[in-house]
Write a protein that holds these residues in place. Structure first.
Motif, PDB file in Angstrom:
ATOM      1  N   LEU A 337      44.570  37.735  58.289  1.00 17.78           N
ATOM      2  CA  LEU A 337      45.134  36.883  57.247  1.00 17.78           C
ATOM      3  C   LEU A 337      44.034  35.981  56.721  1.00 17.78           C
ATOM      4  O   LEU A 337      43.419  35.237  57.472  1.00 17.78           O
ATOM      5  CB  LEU A 337      46.301  36.055  57.786  1.00 17.78           C
ATOM      6  N   GLU A 338      43.779  36.043  55.415  1.00 19.51           N
ATOM      7  CA  GLU A 338      42.739  35.237  54.786  1.00 19.51           C
ATOM      8  C   GLU A 338      43.389  34.314  53.769  1.00 19.51           C
ATOM      9  O   GLU A 338      44.110  34.764  52.884  1.00 19.51           O
ATOM     10  CB  GLU A 338      41.715  36.143  54.091  1.00 19.51           C
ATOM     11  N   GLY A 342      49.596  26.365  52.497  1.00 23.33           N
ATOM     12  CA  GLY A 342      49.948  25.479  51.400  1.00 23.33           C
ATOM     13  C   GLY A 342      49.236  25.760  50.093  1.00 23.33           C
ATOM     14  O   GLY A 342      49.497  25.112  49.085  1.00 23.33           O
ATOM     15  N   ARG A 343      48.316  26.748  50.079  1.00 27.88           N
ATOM     16  CA  ARG A 343      47.585  27.038  48.844  1.00 27.88           C
ATOM     17  C   ARG A 343      48.472  27.741  47.822  1.00 27.88           C
ATOM     18  O   ARG A 343      48.352  27.516  46.619  1.00 27.88           O
ATOM     19  CB  ARG A 343      46.368  27.897  49.157  1.00 27.88           C
ATOM     20  N   LEU A 344      49.332  28.620  48.292  1.00 23.68           N
ATOM     21  CA  LEU A 344      50.212  29.392  47.407  1.00 23.68           C
ATOM     22  C   LEU A 344      51.655  29.129  47.795  1.00 23.68           C
ATOM     23  O   LEU A 344      52.131  29.581  48.834  1.00 23.68           O
ATOM     24  CB  LEU A 344      49.889  30.887  47.517  1.00 23.68           C
ATOM     25  N   VAL A 345      52.345  28.344  46.969  1.00 25.16           N
ATOM     26  CA  VAL A 345      53.747  28.003  47.186  1.00 25.16           C
ATOM     27  C   VAL A 345      54.549  28.573  46.020  1.00 25.16           C
ATOM     28  O   VAL A 345      54.217  28.356  44.852  1.00 25.16           O
ATOM     29  CB  VAL A 345      53.953  26.483  47.297  1.00 25.16           C
ATOM     30  N   VAL A 346      55.613  29.330  46.335  1.00 25.98           N
ATOM     31  CA  VAL A 346      56.399  30.042  45.331  1.00 25.98           C
ATOM     32  C   VAL A 346      57.788  29.418  45.236  1.00 25.98           C
ATOM     33  O   VAL A 346      58.400  29.081  46.264  1.00 25.98           O
ATOM     34  CB  VAL A 346      56.510  31.536  45.699  1.00 25.98           C
ATOM     35  N   ASP A 347      58.265  29.266  43.994  1.00 24.92           N
ATOM     36  CA  ASP A 347      59.626  28.747  43.773  1.00 24.92           C
ATOM     37  C   ASP A 347      60.613  29.901  43.918  1.00 24.92           C
ATOM     38  O   ASP A 347      61.075  30.488  42.930  1.00 24.92           O
ATOM     39  CB  ASP A 347      59.723  28.112  42.392  1.00 24.92           C
ATOM     40  N   ALA A 348      60.917  30.246  45.145  1.00 32.63           N
ATOM     41  CA  ALA A 348      61.853  31.331  45.456  1.00 32.63           C
ATOM     42  C   ALA A 348      62.279  31.185  46.900  1.00 32.63           C
ATOM     43  O   ALA A 348      61.569  30.574  47.707  1.00 32.63           O
ATOM     44  CB  ALA A 348      61.203  32.696  45.222  1.00 32.63           C
ATOM     45  N   GLY A 371      41.550  50.926  61.771  1.00 28.42           N
ATOM     46  CA  GLY A 371      40.826  50.113  60.806  1.00 28.42           C
ATOM     47  C   GLY A 371      41.419  48.730  60.693  1.00 28.42           C
ATOM     48  O   GLY A 371      41.711  48.070  61.697  1.00 28.42           O
ATOM     49  N   THR A 372      41.674  48.289  59.473  1.00 34.74           N
ATOM     50  CA  THR A 372      42.145  46.927  59.244  1.00 34.74           C
ATOM     51  C   THR A 372      43.235  46.911  58.186  1.00 34.74           C
ATOM     52  O   THR A 372      43.288  47.772  57.304  1.00 34.74           O
ATOM     53  CB  THR A 372      41.005  46.005  58.775  1.00 34.74           C
ATOM     54  N   VAL A 373      44.108  45.918  58.292  1.00 32.54           N
ATOM     55  CA  VAL A 373      45.052  45.542  57.245  1.00 32.54           C
ATOM     56  C   VAL A 373      44.848  44.060  56.995  1.00 32.54           C
ATOM     57  O   VAL A 373      45.055  43.232  57.891  1.00 32.54           O
ATOM     58  CB  VAL A 373      46.512  45.833  57.645  1.00 32.54           C
ATOM     59  N   VAL A 374      44.383  43.738  55.795  1.00 35.01           N
ATOM     60  CA  VAL A 374      44.034  42.366  55.450  1.00 35.01           C
ATOM     61  C   VAL A 374      45.023  41.842  54.418  1.00 35.01           C
ATOM     62  O   VAL A 374      45.255  42.489  53.381  1.00 35.01           O
ATOM     63  CB  VAL A 374      42.598  42.275  54.893  1.00 35.01           C
ATOM     64  N   VAL A 375      45.606  40.676  54.710  1.00 34.49           N
ATOM     65  CA  VAL A 375      46.452  39.971  53.754  1.00 34.49           C
ATOM     66  C   VAL A 375      45.627  38.812  53.217  1.00 34.49           C
ATOM     67  O   VAL A 375      45.276  37.892  53.964  1.00 34.49           O
ATOM     68  CB  VAL A 375      47.749  39.476  54.402  1.00 34.49           C
ATOM     69  N   ARG A 376      45.297  38.870  51.916  1.00 34.44           N
ATOM     70  CA  ARG A 376      44.393  37.888  51.310  1.00 34.44           C
ATOM     71  C   ARG A 376      45.150  37.110  50.242  1.00 34.44           C
ATOM     72  O   ARG A 376      45.698  37.689  49.290  1.00 34.44           O
ATOM     73  CB  ARG A 376      43.194  38.589  50.703  1.00 34.44           C
ATOM     74  N   LEU A 377      45.170  35.780  50.396  1.00 33.72           N
ATOM     75  CA  LEU A 377      45.885  34.906  49.465  1.00 33.72           C
ATOM     76  C   LEU A 377      44.944  34.416  48.378  1.00 33.72           C
ATOM     77  O   LEU A 377      43.804  34.024  48.646  1.00 33.72           O
ATOM     78  CB  LEU A 377      46.491  33.710  50.197  1.00 33.72           C
ATOM     79  N   HIS A 378      45.437  34.444  47.133  1.00 30.89           N
ATOM     80  CA  HIS A 378      44.720  33.881  45.992  1.00 30.89           C
ATOM     81  C   HIS A 378      45.540  32.714  45.434  1.00 30.89           C
ATOM     82  O   HIS A 378      46.535  32.297  46.022  1.00 30.89           O
ATOM     83  CB  HIS A 378      44.500  34.950  44.924  1.00 30.89           C
ATOM     84  N   GLU A 379      45.117  32.214  44.300  1.00 27.49           N
ATOM     85  CA  GLU A 379      45.799  31.050  43.739  1.00 27.49           C
ATOM     86  C   GLU A 379      47.226  31.372  43.324  1.00 27.49           C
ATOM     87  O   GLU A 379      48.138  30.572  43.529  1.00 27.49           O
ATOM     88  CB  GLU A 379      45.016  30.520  42.536  1.00 27.49           C
ATOM     89  N   GLY A 442      41.551  53.689  51.290  1.00 32.03           N
ATOM     90  CA  GLY A 442      42.718  52.845  51.478  1.00 32.03           C
ATOM     91  C   GLY A 442      43.387  52.466  50.181  1.00 32.03           C
ATOM     92  O   GLY A 442      43.138  53.034  49.117  1.00 32.03           O
ATOM     93  N   VAL A 443      44.261  51.462  50.261  1.00 30.64           N
ATOM     94  CA  VAL A 443      45.075  51.033  49.129  1.00 30.64           C
ATOM     95  C   VAL A 443      45.046  49.518  49.050  1.00 30.64           C
ATOM     96  O   VAL A 443      45.006  48.829  50.065  1.00 30.64           O
ATOM     97  CB  VAL A 443      46.535  51.534  49.289  1.00 30.64           C
ATOM     98  N   VAL A 444      45.089  48.995  47.830  1.00 35.80           N
ATOM     99  CA  VAL A 444      45.195  47.557  47.585  1.00 35.80           C
ATOM    100  C   VAL A 444      46.527  47.319  46.864  1.00 35.80           C
ATOM    101  O   VAL A 444      46.714  47.764  45.726  1.00 35.80           O
ATOM    102  CB  VAL A 444      44.025  47.017  46.746  1.00 35.80           C
ATOM    103  N   ALA A 445      47.440  46.632  47.535  1.00 38.01           N
ATOM    104  CA  ALA A 445      48.727  46.275  46.937  1.00 38.01           C
ATOM    105  C   ALA A 445      48.692  44.797  46.592  1.00 38.01           C
ATOM    106  O   ALA A 445      48.393  43.960  47.451  1.00 38.01           O
ATOM    107  CB  ALA A 445      49.871  46.579  47.896  1.00 38.01           C
ATOM    108  N   THR A 446      48.978  44.479  45.327  1.00 37.55           N
ATOM    109  CA  THR A 446      48.910  43.098  44.845  1.00 37.55           C
ATOM    110  C   THR A 446      50.290  42.645  44.401  1.00 37.55           C
ATOM    111  O   THR A 446      50.932  43.306  43.569  1.00 37.55           O
ATOM    112  CB  THR A 446      47.929  42.970  43.672  1.00 37.55           C
ATOM    113  N   LEU A 447      50.724  41.531  44.942  1.00 39.49           N
ATOM    114  CA  LEU A 447      51.974  40.896  44.529  1.00 39.49           C
ATOM    115  C   LEU A 447      51.600  39.607  43.826  1.00 39.49           C
ATOM    116  O   LEU A 447      51.077  38.683  44.437  1.00 39.49           O
ATOM    117  CB  LEU A 447      52.869  40.620  45.734  1.00 39.49           C
TER     118      LEU A 447
END
Length: 459
Positions: A337-338, A342-348, A371-379, A442-447
């Motif tokens: 987990l990267e 508190g950096r990304l807060v969603v109104d849901a 291998g690896t599964v990485v969950v990376r948070l952006h703004e 691999g695959v990159v899934a973006t939400l």
């Protein structure tokens, strides 16, 4: 899912995005129908008036040629007859008509372009005093004498030109008039359809659809309104049954889940539990939490209602990764987990975020054997990156379809509905989910959250 080495623009990708605004295509098509009606009237007017003008000009020219030619020929025959009776007789000039006769020794005196002509009526061009003019010539060649009668048609040609201009102006005028009539007719024809569309739009926010048929007479639009009322009633009944079923199932499932949750909490509070029992109880607890979140999310989808909340995506991702770690078994797989809390807060609601992100993480863990599964948070987004077999073009085309299982799902469990639920959640909350091949494998899934503020087409 085989790895893809194509450039990023050529890589297959699957994306679910918010649908287009309701009613846009309908309004565009209605404008097209009105335009087609107006254009049909204008073309009809143009075609009819143009054919009438062409016919009138042709008939007028033919009648005039025949009438004038016949008169001139009769005059020439009369002159020839009187000439044979008395060769000293001369035809007195009459307006623009001139008569000429040439004997055997005078044929060369005839006008050069008349000499090769046979007996008949001809339309000729000439120049007099430097000015061009047109005339009609009647020729009668007997063995002994040649007779010619010429009539100046310059003024007649000018009249014909003016008539042509008048006919062209009439064609334009009647075409414009037909277009105006078409616009008026289209407005009258489309008015009931527009009223029907407005009534349909006004009933979008109501629980029960507004009856349309009473607002229209018993004509074609009234029949359409009656059919729409019948369809809306049947559709409302189906939706109502579906909502009641979802609400009943959710309510009935919450009770046993609450019992399971309470029982697990009591068991976990007991001292002296061995590690194997503790792990199993924790797994039951996580499964209960996942079921509760899934029921909450499905209930929101069935009601088409957006729940609200301040959900920390970091905390949700952390819980999801912790829930998957005990299930890895013998897999040489590292979950990372990267990001920052508190950096990304969603109104849901947390349940909606947990279901959407949980399906992406679950797919990454399921299809990645090592291998690896990485969950990376952006703004404003979160990436789930795995080192699995990748994404094929066929999978990219059908990835979000309900019931579709990927080409590498032979030895996995599931019904292929996880990503379809993610897509429905994205439509409800105006999020965007995209799945593309990784840079190497691999695959990159973006939400991505808060898509409403983005430019169209961004991921």
């Amino acid at each position: 899912m085989a790895s893809d080495t194509a450039s990023p623009r050529q890589m297959p990708q699957a994306e679910a995005a918010p649908s287009a605004p309701k009613g846009l295509g309908r309004r565009r098509y209605r404008r097209r129908l009105r335009s087609r009606i107006i254009l049909s009237f204008a073309l009809l007017g143009l075609g009819l008036t143009a054919m009438f003008a062409i016919a009138a000009a042709y008939v007028g020219a033919v009648v005039e040629d025949q009438a004038v030619g016949t008169v001139l020929k009769e005059n020439l025959d009369d002159y020839a007859e009187r000439f044979y009776q008395d060769q000293t007789a001369q035809l007195s000039p009459l307006g623009s008509v001139r008569a000429y006769v040439f004997g055997p020794d005078k044929w060369h005196n005839a006008q050069a372009d008349w000499i090769p002509l046979e007996s008949g009526v001809y339309n000729m061009n000439g120049i007099e005093d430097g000015e061009p003019f047109v005339y009609r010539l009647v020729v009668k060649k007997d063995p002994d004498y040649w007779f010619f009668v010429a009539q100046d048609m310059t003024s007649t040609a000018e009249v014909r030109a003016r008539i042509k201009l008048i006919l062209i102006a009439a064609v334009v005028l009647f075409t414009v008039l037909a277009g105006i009539i078409g616009w008026w007719s289209a407005s009258r024809v489309m008015r009931p359809v527009s009223e029907l569309a407005n009534l349909l739009g006004a009933s979008d926010d109501s629980a029960r659809p507004v009856a349309l048929a009473p607002h229209f007479p018993d004509d074609e639009v009234g029949e359409l309104a009656t059919a729409l009322d019948d369809y809306a009633a049947r559709l409302t009944e189906v939706v109502q049954r579906d909502r009641e079923f979802n609400a009943d199932v959710s309510h009935e499932l919450r009770t046993p889940l609450a019992v399971i949750k309470g029982a697990v909490e009591l068991l976990l509070s007991r001292p002296g539990l061995d590690d194997k029992t503790l792990a199993r109880l924790q797994r039951i607890q996580r499964a209960e939490a996942q079921c509760t979140d899934l029921i909450s999310a499905l209930l929101l989808l069935s009601r088409a209602e957006r729940g609200h909340g301040n959900t920390d995506v970091y905390r949700v991702a952390e819980q999801l990764l912790e829930a998957h770690r005990p299930q890895l078994g013998a897999k040489a797989l590292e979950l990372c987990l990267e990001g920052e809390p508190g950096r990304l807060v969603v109104d849901a609601p947390e349940a909606a975020v947990s279901v959407a992100l949980g399906n992406l993480i679950g797919n990454a863990v399921k299809y990645t054997t090592a291998g690896t599964v990485v969950v990376r948070l952006h703004e404003r987004a979160v990436d789930v990156i795995d080192s699995g077999p990748g994404l094929s073009a066929e999978d990219a085309a059908h990835l979000f379809e309900r019931g579709y299982r990927g080409s590498h799902a032979e030895h996995t469990h599931g019904g292929g509905i996880g990503l379809s639920i993610v897509r429905r959640l994205c439509r409800l909350y105006q999020w965007r989910v995209r799945v593309v091949p990784g840079a190497e494998r691999g695959v990159v899934a973006t939400l991505r959250f808060d898509v409403e503020g983005d430019e169209a087409g961004t991921g």
